[in-house]
Enzyme design. Structure first.
Site, PDB file in Angstrom:
ATOM      1  N   LYS A  26       5.472   2.181  -2.774  1.00  0.00           N
ATOM      2  CA  LYS A  26       5.384   3.557  -3.279  1.00  0.00           C
ATOM      3  C   LYS A  26       5.648   3.533  -4.763  1.00  0.00           C
ATOM      4  O   LYS A  26       6.323   2.629  -5.268  1.00  0.00           O
ATOM      5  CB  LYS A  26       6.430   4.450  -2.603  1.00  0.00           C
TER       6      LYS A  26
ATOM      7  N   LYS B 235       0.843  -1.199   0.000  1.00  0.00           N
ATOM      8  CA  LYS B 235       0.000   0.000   0.000  1.00  0.00           C
ATOM      9  C   LYS B 235       0.868   1.234   0.000  1.00  0.00           C
ATOM     10  O   LYS B 235       1.835   1.323   0.769  1.00  0.00           O
ATOM     11  CB  LYS B 235      -0.877  -0.002   1.271  1.00  0.00           C
TER      12      LYS B 235
ATOM     13  N   LYS C  21       4.938   2.741   8.509  1.00  0.00           N
ATOM     14  CA  LYS C  21       3.738   3.545   8.807  1.00  0.00           C
ATOM     15  C   LYS C  21       2.502   2.669   8.997  1.00  0.00           C
ATOM     16  O   LYS C  21       1.772   2.815   9.980  1.00  0.00           O
ATOM     17  CB  LYS C  21       3.517   4.519   7.634  1.00  0.00           C
TER      18      LYS C  21
ATOM     19  N   ASN D 140      -2.187  19.524  -0.441  1.00  0.00           N
ATOM     20  CA  ASN D 140      -3.301  18.861   0.228  1.00  0.00           C
ATOM     21  C   ASN D 140      -3.084  18.782   1.739  1.00  0.00           C
ATOM     22  O   ASN D 140      -3.950  19.185   2.524  1.00  0.00           O
ATOM     23  CB  ASN D 140      -3.482  17.462  -0.378  1.00  0.00           C
TER      24      ASN D 140
ATOM     25  N   SER E 284      -7.428   5.590   3.677  1.00  0.00           N
ATOM     26  CA  SER E 284      -7.339   4.712   2.504  1.00  0.00           C
ATOM     27  C   SER E 284      -7.777   3.299   2.869  1.00  0.00           C
ATOM     28  O   SER E 284      -8.449   2.618   2.092  1.00  0.00           O
ATOM     29  CB  SER E 284      -5.901   4.655   1.973  1.00  0.00           C
TER      30      SER E 284
ATOM     31  N   THR F 101      -5.026  13.182   5.778  1.00  0.00           N
ATOM     32  CA  THR F 101      -3.622  13.293   6.208  1.00  0.00           C
ATOM     33  C   THR F 101      -3.446  14.526   7.088  1.00  0.00           C
ATOM     34  O   THR F 101      -2.856  14.453   8.182  1.00  0.00           O
ATOM     35  CB  THR F 101      -2.674  13.327   5.000  1.00  0.00           C
TER      36      THR F 101
HETATM   37  N1  GLU Z   1       0.670   8.980  -0.080  1.00  0.00           N
HETATM   38  C1  GLU Z   1       0.146   8.879   1.242  1.00  0.00           C
HETATM   39  C2  GLU Z   1       1.249   8.544   2.232  1.00  0.00           C
HETATM   40  O1  GLU Z   1       2.385   8.829   2.000  1.00  0.00           O
HETATM   41  C3  GLU Z   1      -1.045   7.936   1.334  1.00  0.00           C
HETATM   42  C4  GLU Z   1      -0.771   6.512   0.956  1.00  0.00           C
HETATM   43  C5  GLU Z   1      -2.024   5.654   0.868  1.00  0.00           C
HETATM   44  O2  GLU Z   1      -3.098   6.141   1.190  1.00  0.00           O
HETATM   45  O3  GLU Z   1      -1.881   4.513   0.440  1.00  0.00           O
HETATM   46  O4  GLU Z   1       1.017   8.065   3.312  1.00  0.00           O
END
Ligand code: GLU
Length: 433
Positions: A125, A89, A113, A239, A367, A208
């Site tokens: 990522k 994810k 995380k 954002n 998410s 976030t």
């Molecule tokens: N890009 C966001 C992060 O760095 C969200 C990642 C997601 O929702 O999968 O945490």
């Protein structure tokens, strides 16, 4: 009215100053924090090798004929770091400086995380090294569809689920879902951060920034602060930064400094975050917002304030500017904003740092809620989403804070310890180590 946020995120992030000369690359930074915690946990070398490195790294070519008539060839990356706790994810970012080292570092941060907030995902990522701010919507759509075609074999709602990140948004996710659907049939759970009309979750866009401010609320008591006594500086008004600013202002705090890609401004009397968001959405410039004084990006970091929120790109708080920071608490909305040298300086100065892997986890938590709703074909109310987000963020914060005090380590080390332990336990139970 559309529920798709079309705001040009590229324009709202802080300038991409290179990390201070002589400091580490993004992946070296992520590995440094990993190794510090792994040393404390006395992890064996072979275990570190398994959980500390990426499982799969995909790099693809994305040729696109742009409006200038020429074919531009971009590189797309998807790094799947660790899947012991669930499907991979993590977001996908569009930025001209994206490279494998950066994507690898961000994928590793996602592994820790998702484990720290204890949601059933691994870490991944993606990124494309496209100058997003210069592209038309048509070009971005072509690039997005081409990228998904090329990586779709490693994606799937039980394999790897992308989301927005720097310069990508709900519209980008809609194209991704549509392209994946052409190949595999209707699959809303393939990406999160979608428009509400296409199965997105209420509360995802703000999540976030909301999570950042939930961490601030958790920290208030130990800092003996109240929101009304808090002056806030926000680096990057995309954002994350703009939602964090609006939410903390609504709690009673005063925004005294803001930066974006084109400059930085301050106002001792306060900058109305709602009005600034509207001004930028209408195409206005930050430095032309009424009632503010223009300053340099480095002066912004040195402003007198209680709370500093870096919410731009990585590596912008480094050995060359950390010493000027006057904030009492720094909450990392961005991924990897603070280099290890800066982290040590902040620690010596007594600045309380809430690390990215905890502070900005609200996005991936919602998410997770979006994915759950998609799998159930059922929608939760926004109040329900925010309440569940609060429960998870508060639990994670308290677990990390308790670990920090029992081990007498900073929150960052404690957070990595908690995350690594959970990933190691899952890998061990599966029989990988
Ligand atoms: N890009 C966001 C992060 O760095 C969200 C990642 C997601 O929702 O999968 O945490």
């Amino acid at each position: 009215m559309t529920d798709i946020d079309q705001s040009p995120r590229a324009a709202n992030l802080a300038p991409s100053a290179p990390a201070h000369a002589g400091e580490l690359s993004p992946y070296e930074i992520a590995q440094h924090y990993f190794q510090v915690a792994a040393d404390r946990l006395e992890l064996a070398d072979d275990v570190r090798a398994v959980v500390g490195s990426a499982y799969r790294e995909v790099q693809v070519q994305i040729p696109v004929r742009r409006a200038d008539g020429r074919i531009h060839v971009y590189s797309g990356y998807r790094v799947q770091h660790n899947g012991a706790r669930g499907p991979y994810k993590g977001g996908i970012r569009y930025h001209h400086e994206v490279d494998l080292d950066e994507v690898r570092s961000l994928a590793a941060l996602m592994t820790w995380k998702t484990a720290i907030v204890d949601i059933p995902f691994g870490g991944a990522k993606g990124g494309v090294n496209v100058p997003a701010g210069e592209c038309t919507q048509d070009e971005l759509q072509q690039i997005t569809r081409s990228f998904i075609d090329k990586i779709s074999k490693v994606l799937g709602p039980t394999r790897d689920i992308p989301a927005p990140d720097v310069n990508t948004n709900a519209q980008t996710m809609a194209w991704m879902m549509d392209e994946y659907g052409k190949l595999n049939g209707y699959t809303p759970a393939i990406v999160t951060g979608k428009p509400i009309s296409l199965g997105g979750s209420l509360g995802r866009e703000a999540a976030t920034g909301r999570g950042v401010i939930m961490c601030f609320s958790e920290a208030l008591e130990s800092l003996k602060l109240t929101p009304e006594d808090t002056r806030v500086v926000v680096q990057g008004f995309g954002n994350v930064g703009s939602w964090a600013a609006r939410i903390v202002q609504d709690m009673g705090a005063r925004i005294v400094g803001v930066s974006d890609a084109f400059g930085a401004v301050q106002s001792e009397a306060g900058i109305d975050a709602h009005a600034l968001h509207a001004h930028l959405a209408e195409g206005g410039k930050l430095v032309e917002f009424p009632g503010v004084d223009t300053i340099t990006p480095d002066e912004l970091l040195g402003l007198e304030c209680e709370l500093l929120i870096p919410a731009a790109l990585g590596g912008l708080i480094h050995a060359g500017n950390a010493d000027t920071i006057q904030a009492r608490v720094l909450i990392e909305g961005a991924n990897g904003p603070t280099t290890p040298a800066a982290d040590a300086i902040l620690h010596d100065k007594g600045v309380f740092v809430v690390p990215d892997v905890l502070a900005n986890a609200g996005g991936v938590v919602v998410s997770y809620f979006e994915w759950v709703q998609n799998l159930q074909h059922f929608r939760w109310s926004e109040a329900d989403v925010n309440e569940r987000l609060g429960t998870i963020m508060s639990r994670a914060y308290q677990e990390v804070a308790a670990r920090a005090s029992s081990d007498a380590v900073p929150l960052r080390t404690a957070a990595f310890e908690v995350g690594i332990e959970r990933v190691v336990a899952a890998a061990r139970t599966r029989g990988y180590i």
